[in-house]
Write a protein that holds these residues in place. Structure first.
Motif, PDB file in Angstrom:
ATOM      1  N   ASN A  69      13.728 -18.837  -1.181  1.00  0.00           N
ATOM      2  CA  ASN A  69      14.657 -17.788  -1.877  1.00  0.00           C
ATOM      3  C   ASN A  69      13.930 -16.584  -2.379  1.00  0.00           C
ATOM      4  N   ILE A  70      13.358 -15.751  -1.331  1.00  0.00           N
ATOM      5  CA  ILE A  70      12.703 -14.652  -2.020  1.00  0.00           C
ATOM      6  C   ILE A  70      14.026 -13.492  -1.887  1.00  0.00           C
ATOM      7  N   GLN A  71      14.164 -12.884  -2.931  1.00  0.00           N
ATOM      8  CA  GLN A  71      15.098 -11.948  -3.200  1.00  0.00           C
ATOM      9  C   GLN A  71      14.529 -10.298  -2.588  1.00  0.00           C
ATOM     10  N   GLU A  72      13.477 -10.401  -3.154  1.00  0.00           N
ATOM     11  CA  GLU A  72      12.855  -9.069  -2.769  1.00  0.00           C
ATOM     12  C   GLU A  72      11.533  -9.063  -2.926  1.00  0.00           C
ATOM     13  N   PHE A  73      10.841  -8.115  -2.058  1.00  0.00           N
ATOM     14  CA  PHE A  73       9.299  -7.876  -2.314  1.00  0.00           C
ATOM     15  C   PHE A  73       8.866  -6.812  -3.386  1.00  0.00           C
ATOM     16  N   THR A  74       7.824  -6.873  -4.202  1.00  0.00           N
ATOM     17  CA  THR A  74       7.708  -5.771  -4.972  1.00  0.00           C
ATOM     18  C   THR A  74       6.230  -5.536  -4.496  1.00  0.00           C
ATOM     19  N   ASN A  75       5.718  -4.364  -5.356  1.00  0.00           N
ATOM     20  CA  ASN A  75       4.456  -3.903  -5.047  1.00  0.00           C
ATOM     21  C   ASN A  75       3.237  -4.837  -5.379  1.00  0.00           C
ATOM     22  N   ARG A  76       3.601  -5.872  -5.963  1.00  0.00           N
ATOM     23  CA  ARG A  76       2.593  -6.786  -6.402  1.00  0.00           C
ATOM     24  C   ARG A  76       2.807  -8.310  -5.861  1.00  0.00           C
ATOM     25  N   GLY A  77       4.001  -8.612  -5.394  1.00  0.00           N
ATOM     26  CA  GLY A  77       4.387  -9.962  -4.923  1.00  0.00           C
ATOM     27  C   GLY A  77       5.867 -10.031  -4.482  1.00  0.00           C
ATOM     28  N   VAL A  78       6.414 -10.986  -5.077  1.00  0.00           N
ATOM     29  CA  VAL A  78       7.883 -11.272  -4.673  1.00  0.00           C
ATOM     30  C   VAL A  78       8.890 -11.464  -5.998  1.00  0.00           C
ATOM     31  N   LYS A  79      10.174 -11.369  -6.001  1.00  0.00           N
ATOM     32  CA  LYS A  79      11.120 -11.697  -6.729  1.00  0.00           C
ATOM     33  C   LYS A  79      11.928 -12.608  -6.057  1.00  0.00           C
ATOM     34  N   LEU A  80      11.853 -13.644  -7.170  1.00  0.00           N
ATOM     35  CA  LEU A  80      12.663 -14.965  -6.535  1.00  0.00           C
ATOM     36  C   LEU A  80      14.389 -14.710  -6.924  1.00  0.00           C
ATOM     37  N   THR A  81      15.283 -15.413  -6.034  1.00  0.00           N
ATOM     38  CA  THR A  81      16.582 -15.317  -6.429  1.00  0.00           C
ATOM     39  C   THR A  81      16.971 -15.872  -7.862  1.00  0.00           C
ATOM     40  N   ASP A  82      16.180 -16.688  -8.477  1.00  0.00           N
ATOM     41  CA  ASP A  82      16.353 -17.350  -9.724  1.00  0.00           C
ATOM     42  C   ASP A  82      15.819 -16.406 -10.682  1.00  0.00           C
ATOM     43  N   GLY A  83      15.181 -15.249 -10.555  1.00  0.00           N
ATOM     44  CA  GLY A  83      14.847 -14.092 -11.456  1.00  0.00           C
ATOM     45  C   GLY A  83      13.259 -14.074 -11.612  1.00  0.00           C
ATOM     46  N   ARG A  84      12.621 -15.352 -11.263  1.00  0.00           N
ATOM     47  CA  ARG A  84      11.155 -15.164 -11.294  1.00  0.00           C
ATOM     48  C   ARG A  84      10.551 -14.063 -10.741  1.00  0.00           C
ATOM     49  N   TYR A  85       9.316 -13.574 -11.014  1.00  0.00           N
ATOM     50  CA  TYR A  85       8.482 -12.833 -10.216  1.00  0.00           C
ATOM     51  C   TYR A  85       7.277 -13.636 -10.100  1.00  0.00           C
ATOM     52  N   ILE A  86       6.479 -13.625  -8.888  1.00  0.00           N
ATOM     53  CA  ILE A  86       5.362 -14.336  -8.481  1.00  0.00           C
ATOM     54  C   ILE A  86       4.444 -13.242  -7.752  1.00  0.00           C
ATOM     55  N   ASP A  87       3.405 -13.139  -8.247  1.00  0.00           N
ATOM     56  CA  ASP A  87       2.302 -12.267  -7.937  1.00  0.00           C
ATOM     57  C   ASP A  87       1.565 -13.013  -6.707  1.00  0.00           C
ATOM     58  N   ALA A  88       1.487 -12.121  -5.600  1.00  0.00           N
ATOM     59  CA  ALA A  88       1.110 -12.689  -4.405  1.00  0.00           C
ATOM     60  C   ALA A  88       0.105 -11.763  -3.522  1.00  0.00           C
ATOM     61  N   ASP A  89      -0.934 -12.309  -3.119  1.00  0.00           N
ATOM     62  CA  ASP A  89      -1.954 -11.638  -2.207  1.00  0.00           C
ATOM     63  C   ASP A  89      -1.609 -11.500  -0.756  1.00  0.00           C
ATOM     64  N   ALA A  90      -0.812 -12.704  -0.355  1.00  0.00           N
ATOM     65  CA  ALA A  90      -0.117 -12.505   0.876  1.00  0.00           C
ATOM     66  C   ALA A  90       1.084 -13.281   0.986  1.00  0.00           C
ATOM     67  N   VAL A  91       2.008 -12.957   1.838  1.00  0.00           N
ATOM     68  CA  VAL A  91       3.376 -13.688   2.102  1.00  0.00           C
ATOM     69  C   VAL A  91       3.359 -14.106   3.610  1.00  0.00           C
ATOM     70  N   ILE A  92       3.682 -15.312   3.783  1.00  0.00           N
ATOM     71  CA  ILE A  92       3.832 -15.557   5.246  1.00  0.00           C
ATOM     72  C   ILE A  92       5.069 -16.180   5.320  1.00  0.00           C
ATOM     73  N   LEU A  93       5.873 -15.512   6.346  1.00  0.00           N
ATOM     74  CA  LEU A  93       7.250 -15.779   6.537  1.00  0.00           C
ATOM     75  C   LEU A  93       7.243 -16.752   7.844  1.00  0.00           C
ATOM     76  N   ALA A  94       8.317 -17.866   7.503  1.00  0.00           N
ATOM     77  CA  ALA A  94       8.477 -18.986   8.635  1.00  0.00           C
ATOM     78  C   ALA A  94       9.998 -19.107   8.831  1.00  0.00           C
ATOM     79  N   THR A  95      10.233 -19.127   9.989  1.00  0.00           N
ATOM     80  CA  THR A  95      11.669 -19.550  10.233  1.00  0.00           C
ATOM     81  C   THR A  95      11.671 -21.054  11.155  1.00  0.00           C
ATOM     82  N   GLY A  96      13.009 -21.658  11.023  1.00  0.00           N
ATOM     83  CA  GLY A  96      12.994 -22.832  11.925  1.00  0.00           C
ATOM     84  C   GLY A  96      13.392 -22.440  13.303  1.00  0.00           C
TER      85      GLY A  96
END
Length: 70
Positions: free
Chosen positions: A43-70
């Motif tokens: 449930n990533i809502q958007e990418f920021t310059n330092r990480g991601v914002k989740l749909t529940d409002g939390r922000y997470i700093d991330a070095d890398a993001v791996i996207l995967a779909t089924g």
């Protein structure tokens, strides 16, 4: 297969029986999740310059993001 609960972290696509279908997973990923070096985060809502914002409002700093779909 290890005793790691892959279903708990969303590695089993809905509608598929995990025990009946093969999926490719790095053999070390469960260790990194358990150590907190990798976070499985849906449930990533958007990418920021330092990480991601989740749909529940939390922000997470991330070095890398791996996207995967089924």
């Amino acid at each position: 297969m290890s005793s790691f609960d892959y279903k708990k972290y969303g590695f089993c696509p809905q509608g598929l029986d995990f025990d009946q279908h093969a999926i490719a997973i790095n053999d070390k990923i469960h260790q990194y999740i358990e150590l907190g070096r990798v976070a499985v985060t849906p449930n990533i809502q958007e990418f920021t310059n330092r990480g991601v914002k989740l749909t529940d409002g939390r922000y997470i700093d991330a070095d890398a993001v791996i996207l995967a779909t089924g």
